[in-house]
Design a protein around this motif. Structure first.
Motif, PDB file in Angstrom:
ATOM      1  N   ARG A  21      33.481  24.425  22.699  1.00 38.96           N
ATOM      2  CA  ARG A  21      34.789  23.890  22.317  1.00 38.96           C
ATOM      3  C   ARG A  21      35.360  23.021  23.435  1.00 38.96           C
ATOM      4  N   PRO A  22      35.556  21.734  23.173  1.00 38.08           N
ATOM      5  CA  PRO A  22      36.193  20.887  24.190  1.00 38.08           C
ATOM      6  C   PRO A  22      37.574  21.428  24.553  1.00 38.08           C
ATOM      7  N   PHE A  23      37.809  21.546  25.835  1.00 36.46           N
ATOM      8  CA  PHE A  23      39.077  22.028  26.384  1.00 36.46           C
ATOM      9  C   PHE A  23      39.389  23.472  25.968  1.00 36.46           C
ATOM     10  N   GLY A  24      38.358  24.211  25.566  1.00 37.86           N
ATOM     11  CA  GLY A  24      38.561  25.608  25.186  1.00 37.86           C
ATOM     12  C   GLY A  24      39.052  26.462  26.340  1.00 37.86           C
ATOM     13  N   THR A  25      38.752  26.043  27.561  1.00 39.78           N
ATOM     14  CA  THR A  25      39.178  26.807  28.743  1.00 39.78           C
ATOM     15  C   THR A  25      40.479  26.281  29.334  1.00 39.78           C
ATOM     16  N   LEU A  26      41.136  25.376  28.634  1.00 40.26           N
ATOM     17  CA  LEU A  26      42.324  24.734  29.201  1.00 40.26           C
ATOM     18  C   LEU A  26      43.396  25.753  29.567  1.00 40.26           C
ATOM     19  N   GLY A  27      43.683  26.676  28.648  1.00 38.03           N
ATOM     20  CA  GLY A  27      44.704  27.676  28.936  1.00 38.03           C
ATOM     21  C   GLY A  27      44.354  28.511  30.154  1.00 38.03           C
ATOM     22  N   ASP A  28      43.095  28.934  30.239  1.00 39.11           N
ATOM     23  CA  ASP A  28      42.654  29.740  31.383  1.00 39.11           C
ATOM     24  C   ASP A  28      42.870  28.993  32.692  1.00 39.11           C
ATOM     25  N   ASN A  29      42.441  27.739  32.736  1.00 38.02           N
ATOM     26  CA  ASN A  29      42.542  26.978  33.977  1.00 38.02           C
ATOM     27  C   ASN A  29      43.980  26.595  34.303  1.00 38.02           C
ATOM     28  N   LEU A  30      44.772  26.310  33.276  1.00 37.78           N
ATOM     29  CA  LEU A  30      46.174  25.973  33.499  1.00 37.78           C
ATOM     30  C   LEU A  30      46.930  27.139  34.112  1.00 37.78           C
ATOM     31  N   PHE A  31      46.775  28.338  33.525  1.00 38.34           N
ATOM     32  CA  PHE A  31      47.515  29.490  34.034  1.00 38.34           C
ATOM     33  C   PHE A  31      46.946  29.986  35.361  1.00 38.34           C
ATOM     34  N   LYS A  32      45.645  29.902  35.530  1.00 40.12           N
ATOM     35  CA  LYS A  32      45.043  30.316  36.800  1.00 40.12           C
ATOM     36  C   LYS A  32      45.556  29.445  37.944  1.00 40.12           C
ATOM     37  N   ASN A  33      45.702  28.156  37.688  1.00 39.51           N
ATOM     38  CA  ASN A  33      46.141  27.234  38.729  1.00 39.51           C
ATOM     39  C   ASN A  33      47.650  27.319  38.965  1.00 39.51           C
ATOM     40  N   THR A  34      48.404  27.528  37.898  1.00 41.75           N
ATOM     41  CA  THR A  34      49.867  27.550  38.017  1.00 41.75           C
ATOM     42  C   THR A  34      50.380  28.855  38.602  1.00 41.75           C
ATOM     43  N   PHE A  35      49.816  29.972  38.130  1.00 40.81           N
ATOM     44  CA  PHE A  35      50.335  31.290  38.524  1.00 40.81           C
ATOM     45  C   PHE A  35      49.353  32.047  39.413  1.00 40.81           C
ATOM     46  N   LYS A  36      48.716  31.340  40.280  1.00 41.52           N
ATOM     47  CA  LYS A  36      47.730  31.924  41.193  1.00 41.52           C
ATOM     48  C   LYS A  36      48.317  33.110  41.951  1.00 41.52           C
ATOM     49  N   GLY A  37      47.582  34.218  41.932  1.00 36.98           N
ATOM     50  CA  GLY A  37      48.009  35.397  42.670  1.00 36.98           C
ATOM     51  C   GLY A  37      49.004  36.271  41.953  1.00 36.98           C
ATOM     52  N   THR A  38      49.215  36.037  40.641  1.00 32.50           N
ATOM     53  CA  THR A  38      50.150  36.847  39.862  1.00 32.50           C
ATOM     54  C   THR A  38      49.465  37.327  38.578  1.00 32.50           C
ATOM     55  N   PRO A  39      50.058  38.299  37.868  1.00 34.48           N
ATOM     56  CA  PRO A  39      49.461  38.774  36.606  1.00 34.48           C
ATOM     57  C   PRO A  39      49.546  37.762  35.457  1.00 34.48           C
ATOM     58  N   TYR A  40      50.142  36.613  35.710  1.00 36.99           N
ATOM     59  CA  TYR A  40      50.148  35.567  34.693  1.00 36.99           C
ATOM     60  C   TYR A  40      48.960  34.608  34.856  1.00 36.99           C
ATOM     61  N   GLU A  41      48.080  34.886  35.779  1.00 38.19           N
ATOM     62  CA  GLU A  41      46.989  33.947  36.018  1.00 38.19           C
ATOM     63  C   GLU A  41      45.807  34.140  35.064  1.00 38.19           C
ATOM     64  N   TRP A  42      45.831  35.169  34.214  1.00 38.00           N
ATOM     65  CA  TRP A  42      44.783  35.302  33.202  1.00 38.00           C
ATOM     66  C   TRP A  42      45.408  35.276  31.819  1.00 38.00           C
ATOM     67  N   MET A  43      44.593  34.884  30.859  1.00 41.18           N
ATOM     68  CA  MET A  43      45.072  34.759  29.482  1.00 41.18           C
ATOM     69  C   MET A  43      45.068  36.122  28.791  1.00 41.18           C
ATOM     70  N   PRO A  44      45.901  36.299  27.751  1.00 43.60           N
ATOM     71  CA  PRO A  44      45.962  37.592  27.050  1.00 43.60           C
ATOM     72  C   PRO A  44      44.635  38.054  26.471  1.00 43.60           C
ATOM     73  N   ILE A  45      43.750  37.140  26.095  1.00 39.42           N
ATOM     74  CA  ILE A  45      42.481  37.556  25.510  1.00 39.42           C
ATOM     75  C   ILE A  45      41.598  38.280  26.522  1.00 39.42           C
ATOM     76  N   GLY A  46      41.852  38.060  27.803  1.00 43.90           N
ATOM     77  CA  GLY A  46      41.124  38.782  28.840  1.00 43.90           C
ATOM     78  C   GLY A  46      39.777  38.178  29.168  1.00 43.90           C
ATOM     79  N   VAL A  47      39.038  38.921  29.978  1.00 46.90           N
ATOM     80  CA  VAL A  47      37.715  38.500  30.440  1.00 46.90           C
ATOM     81  C   VAL A  47      36.681  39.453  29.857  1.00 46.90           C
ATOM     82  N   ALA A  48      35.604  38.909  29.337  1.00 47.32           N
ATOM     83  CA  ALA A  48      34.613  39.711  28.614  1.00 47.32           C
ATOM     84  C   ALA A  48      34.088  40.873  29.444  1.00 47.32           C
ATOM     85  N   GLN A  49      33.764  40.619  30.713  1.00 50.74           N
ATOM     86  CA  GLN A  49      33.178  41.695  31.524  1.00 50.74           C
ATOM     87  C   GLN A  49      34.163  42.825  31.787  1.00 50.74           C
ATOM     88  N   ASP A  50      35.474  42.516  31.774  1.00 53.34           N
ATOM     89  CA  ASP A  50      36.471  43.571  31.969  1.00 53.34           C
ATOM     90  C   ASP A  50      36.479  44.526  30.779  1.00 53.34           C
TER      91      ASP A  50
END
Length: 442
Positions: free
Chosen positions: A160-189
């Motif tokens: 999916r083109p730009f499918g990771t946009l939300g992940d990268n946007l929030f990771k870059n904007t809210f670095k070091g806070t609980p807002y840096e990951w998306m609600p869907i989470g990470v598969a390995q977690d």
């Protein structure tokens, strides 16, 4: 107002009627059960239907690094089964009764709703109480939903083109806070989490004293209250969830993230700034600022980037106020051959114009009127009324704000818009994500 009318006079009358439409205050009754469950009732005689809406104050920001996606996981698991409802029967019971159901998860909340014929309201309340009191969290249900969530993650990201946009946007904007990951989470977690960890998460957050139940529709209010007491009144309260203090680090220099993905068809440029939470009055001025910059083809960004200079295929801005912070962002998909610096410079200059000169009276009146219309229309549906009642109660602690928030938008001034542009859209607060097109020959 998209429907075409044959006669011009009818179109004119319809248009005047839509413009004259005023916000009608929402009537409701609110009370608490002994176990802390907030209950709100809203009567709507429009149709012989009813809707139950349960909002839990738990979202992805309540998770921890390495164990993300739990709130979203429970969005799915709550449909598995309970002590008194067999596995896989919740959907069947509701649909067989002529109803619909759904749920969603965000950074700050998880919600569930049923919409049923009015004569099936008791069924909906019983099912919802069962999920709150007797949800079954076992290996079969957990493993089933692990597969479901993994498939959802796959569909969201793979190819999916730009499918990771939300992940990268929030990771870059809210670095070091609980807002840096998306609600869907990470598969390995989700893969590595134990049943015990899921149980502990459920026991901590899915409590009557951490929830709001809103019931609306063609209600017999006295009967509805009896059912609520019968099904929810005996559910024991738990300890109020301990919530960590979330501190957004002060940003002193801009950040940049370069993303290279084979599926990226055209360059994309995203620029974001940390702003304020949704309780802050500046959130209203920031929203109107975003509308001036990018709402419609006559907006400043669209005119500059898309129409006049043809730097981009798409140009927009948006705000996202959250429970503990907020974000204001610009997004553009560049035309082939356009350099990122051209996009960045154009956005910088448009920000500077607002910071220096503010917005015109015409722009201000346009976005103000548009907001009044869209706000009023957004409360025409029962779904929207119930969602807003729950949010204002649980997160703001001011349920009556549902009838007063339009006043907050209308009280924003041109000076407010200029002020928030200068306060929050500062160079040292800027975060940039660039999606580059990979060389097909490399």
């Amino acid at each position: 107002m998209t429907k075409r009318l044959t006669l011009l006079v009818l179109f004119f009358l319809f248009a005047v009627g839509a413009q004259a439409q005023e916000f009608t205050p929402i009537q409701y009754e609110e009370y608490k059960l002994d176990n802390g469950l907030t209950v709100i009732l809203h009567t709507d005689r429009t149709a012989p239907t009813a809707m139950t809406y349960v909002l839990y104050r738990v979202g992805s920001k309540d998770e921890v690094t390495g164990r993300t996606g739990f709130a979203h996981f429970f969005e799915h698991l709550m449909f598995e089964g309970t002590k008194n409802i067999k596995r896989g029967q919740i959907d069947k019971l509701v649909t067989a009764a002529g109803g619909v159901l759904n749920a969603s998860t965000s950074f700050d909340q998880t919600d569930y709703f049923f919409k049923v014929p009015i004569n099936q309201l008791e069924l909906a309340l019983w099912i919802e109480s069962e999920r709150m009191a007797h949800l079954v969290v076992d290996s079969q249900g957990v493993e089933t939903q692990r597969k479901v969530v993994k498939e959802e993650l796959k569909q969201r990201y793979e190819g999916r083109p730009f499918g990771t946009l939300g992940d990268n946007l929030f990771k870059n904007t809210f670095k070091g806070t609980p807002y840096e990951w998306m609600p869907i989470g990470v598969a390995q977690d989700i893969n590595s989490a134990s049943i015990q960890e899921f149980l502990e998460f459920h026991e901590k957050y899915y409590l009557p004293n951490n929830a709001c139940l809103v019931v609306g529709g063609d209600l017999d209010v006295d009967q509805t209250k009896q059912w609520i007491k019968k099904y929810f009144g005996s559910i024991p309260a738990g300890n109020n969830p301990e919530r960590r203090t979330i501190v957004i680090p002060k940003q002193t220099e801009p950040r940049e993230l370069i993303v290279e993905e084979a599926v990226t068809p055209l360059p994309a440029y995203i620029e974001s700034y940390v702003t304020v939470d949704y309780r802050n009055d500046d959130a209203y001025a920031l929203e109107l600022l975003g509308n001036v910059l990018s709402s419609g083809k006559s907006s400043r960004l669209y005119q500059r980037l898309v129409d006049n200079e043809q730097l981009a295929l798409q140009a927009s801005s948006f705000g996202m106020p959250l429970d503990k912070a907020g974000m204001f962002a610009f997004f553009s998909i560049a035309n082939a051959g356009v350099e990122f610096a051209q996009i960045e410079t154009a956005i910088k200059e448009e920000i500077a114009k607002v910071q220096r000169d503010g917005v015109t009276e015409e722009e201000f009146n346009k976005v103000r009127n548009a907001k009044e219309t869209s706000f009023t229309r957004s409360f025409l549906s029962l779904d929207s009324k119930l969602r807003n009642l729950a949010a204002y109660s649980l997160f703001y602690g001011q349920t009556d704000l549902v009838n007063k928030e339009l006043e907050k938008y209308m009280s924003v001034t041109r000076d407010d818009i200029k002020r928030v542009a200068n306060t929050y859209l500062r160079p040292e607060r800027k975060n940039v994500v660039k999606y580059v097109v990979m060389d097909k020959n490399s």
